[in-house]
Write a protein that holds these residues in place. Structure first.
Motif, PDB file in Angstrom:
ATOM      1  N   ASP A   1       0.819  -1.204   0.000  1.00 31.59           N
ATOM      2  CA  ASP A   1       0.000   0.000   0.000  1.00 31.59           C
ATOM      3  C   ASP A   1       0.856   1.257   0.000  1.00 31.59           C
TER       4      ASP A   1
ATOM      5  N   TRP B   1       0.092   5.149   1.094  1.00 38.44           N
ATOM      6  CA  TRP B   1      -0.971   5.854   1.781  1.00 38.44           C
ATOM      7  C   TRP B   1      -0.520   7.242   2.214  1.00 38.44           C
TER       8      TRP B   1
ATOM      9  N   ARG C   1      -3.928   9.780  -6.201  1.00 40.90           N
ATOM     10  CA  ARG C   1      -4.880   9.460  -7.266  1.00 40.90           C
ATOM     11  C   ARG C   1      -4.264   9.669  -8.640  1.00 40.90           C
TER      12      ARG C   1
ATOM     13  N   ALA D   1      -2.062   6.659  -9.204  1.00 39.76           N
ATOM     14  CA  ALA D   1      -2.839   5.469  -9.559  1.00 39.76           C
ATOM     15  C   ALA D   1      -3.247   5.503 -11.028  1.00 39.76           C
TER      16      ALA D   1
ATOM     17  N   GLU E   1      -7.233   2.292  -6.013  1.00 38.17           N
ATOM     18  CA  GLU E   1      -7.525   2.962  -4.745  1.00 38.17           C
ATOM     19  C   GLU E   1      -8.412   2.061  -3.899  1.00 38.17           C
TER      20      GLU E   1
ATOM     21  N   HIS F   1      -9.927   1.356   0.452  1.00 41.93           N
ATOM     22  CA  HIS F   1     -10.315   2.070   1.667  1.00 41.93           C
ATOM     23  C   HIS F   1     -10.025   1.264   2.924  1.00 41.93           C
TER      24      HIS F   1
ATOM     25  N   ALA G   1      -6.064   8.554   2.034  1.00 38.72           N
ATOM     26  CA  ALA G   1      -6.203   7.814   0.775  1.00 38.72           C
ATOM     27  C   ALA G   1      -5.173   6.698   0.741  1.00 38.72           C
ATOM     28  N   THR G   2      -5.486   5.624   0.020  1.00 41.48           N
ATOM     29  CA  THR G   2      -4.586   4.484  -0.121  1.00 41.48           C
ATOM     30  C   THR G   2      -4.640   3.958  -1.546  1.00 41.48           C
ATOM     31  N   VAL G   3      -3.473   3.704  -2.130  1.00 44.51           N
ATOM     32  CA  VAL G   3      -3.363   3.036  -3.424  1.00 44.51           C
ATOM     33  C   VAL G   3      -2.674   1.698  -3.185  1.00 44.51           C
TER      34      VAL G   3
END
Length: 480
Positions: A110, A112, A123, A126, A138, A140, A150-152
């Protein structure tokens, strides 16, 4: 794996001599031996005890925001080449890891952020990664005990034990016919047909030479002026809190899970770093410990640090050591994410050696990092010059103090700068304080009890022994 200590090599000849048995060198030796070339793999110490072996090793294509950095410096086409390289490198490591006894685990990785400003960056990353064929999305659920903005996520990345992996890979290279010599250092290379490699065990002839020593120990090509070396601090400890593998793109915190020999859950954490020879290592270690204890209730059992080399424009430097010789090659500048990119670099080096077309020109060591990242490159070299001037001024205003074990400082004896320290056994060492690379004044690192050069990142033990290049000669001892 055969282990030899300074076995005589004088007069021997190989297709390729590889200096450094980290991820780049070990992979290069294994790939070339598999192709039937005669290979000599050298390591200055024991395989697995260098920079690669000190890594926390999340083998992933999700190396922070580097993909966006490369897109800015080399365009989206260049970023696409880098994405393909790290994807190929991940597959290379995974192919071996599943057969090695190295604790390999496939898990998500991840990226984040805890700040609103980082959301847009993640974003955009991503979107770029998806356009370039990487499986980024992305999510959650960041697998963290605190909220994130936010997390990718990159699925099916790899965790492993770096020391066990490297030793197994070197053993595989030896089984294919590669000759492995530990405790053997490279002092110089005289270019020619063949090249002459001067080592601590004698002179060796080689059609090609690969310098895979984290940063080249040879100054030709001025590689040290195109990378910045940084220190990062890590810890490990028991925790009942489950944590995934991830990286905070806004602040530089990093985590990965592990288990000990008794099956107890372990958290490994890494904190933001500082340029080698600058910053306060003790303060950085304390910040990391506070962060890990507060967020994961870690009972810390181990602390260590790593040395990482960063290029101003993003990609590593892979290829000829300098523009006028195609048979002495290097790989450096992996920027703290060296395993996937390092394995890819080994494949690119092999293509050059056997005469195949290169696959990822964005990695080319001959590229102009000044043109791609002019401000960052200029700042890197201005900082080195400023360090030289400022340290010289400070030297002549400093008065010596009594030193306790683990302490050190630079003093002057007449016009001579003297690095004075007292090691953990209470033995005092007096050394010429001028780095043997380009004569910058070293500084004492109290967190790691070492002499660090603020100009180009060389590091020395309290007695002056070289720990990290580009310096390859020890600090000169002085009489008491």
């Amino acid at each position: 794996m055969p282990r030899t200590e300074n076995q005589e090599l004088h007069g021997s000849s190989y297709d390729v001599v590889v200096a450094g048995a980290g991820i780049v060198g070990a992979t290069t030796a294994q790939l070339l031996a598999r192709r039937g070339l005669s290979v000599l793999l050298l390591d200055a110490g024991v395989v697995g005890t260098g920079v690669s072996g000190q890594a926390t090793v999340k083998v992933t294509v999700g190396d922070g925001l580097r993909l966006r950095q490369i897109a800015r410096s080399a365009g989206e086409a260049g970023a696409g080449q880098y994405a393909d390289a790290v994807r190929t490198g991940l597959l290379n490591v995974a192919e071996h890891a599943v057969t090695f006894d190295c604790g390999a685990v496939f898990a998500p990785h991840d990226l984040w952020t805890t700040t609103p400003d980082g959301v847009a960056e993640l974003r955009q990353l991503a979107g770029l990664a998806q356009r370039l064929g990487l499986d980024a999305r992305e999510v959650h659920d960041a697998s963290l005990p605190f909220p994130v903005a936010a997390t990718v996520r990159y699925d099916d990345q790899l965790l492993l034990d770096p020391v066990r992996y490297l030793r197994a890979l070197v053993a595989a290279a030896a089984a294919l016919g590669a000759h492995v010599h530990e405790f053997t250092t490279v002092h110089a290379v005289t270019e020619g047909e063949p090249n002459l490699v001067r080592t601590s065990a004698g002179d060796v002839a080689a059609r090609h030479v690969v310098i895979a020593t984290h940063i080249p120990v040879l100054d030709r090509g001025l590689t040290f002026a195109r990378v910045q070396q940084r220190r990062h601090y890590a810890l490990a400890g028991h925790s009942e809190i489950a944590v995934g593998a991830g990286y905070d793109v806004s602040h530089g915190w990093s985590t990965r899970p592990d288990v000990d020999d008794d099956g107890r859950r372990v958290v490994i954490a890494v904190g933001p770093g500082h340029a080698t020879g600058h910053g306060n290592g003790t303060a950085q270690q304390h910040r990391l410990r506070v962060w890990a204890e507060r967020n994961f209730d870690v009972d810390v059992t181990h602390q260590w640090s790593t040395q990482d080399a960063f290029t101003p424009d993003g990609p590593p430097l892979v290829g000829p050591l300098h523009p006028f010789c195609d048979t002495v090659l290097m790989a450096t500048g992996f920027g703290a994410w060296g395993w996937a990119a390092g394995a890819a670099a080994a494949e690119e080096l092999c293509r050059r050696i056997v005469g195949e077309q290169r696959r990822w020109p964005v990695l080319d060591s001959r590229r102009s990092v000044l043109r791609r990242a002019p401000l960052a490159t200029a700042r890197l070299n201005v900082d080195a010059a400023v360090s030289l001037v400022v340290d010289a001024a400070r030297l002549f205003t400093r008065r010596g103090t009594a030193l306790s074990p683990g302490q050190g400082e630079v003093r002057r004896d007449g016009m001579v700068p003297v690095a004075v320290c007292r090691d953990r056994e209470g033995v005092e060492h007096r050394l010429d304080a001028r780095c043997t690379h380009l004569r910058c004044l070293v500084r004492w690192n109290d967190a790691e009890e070492s002499w660090d050069c603020p100009c180009h990142g060389s590091r020395f033990a309290p007695d002056g022994t070289v720990r990290h290049g580009p310096a390859h000669r020890p600090l000169r001892p002085l009489d008491g």
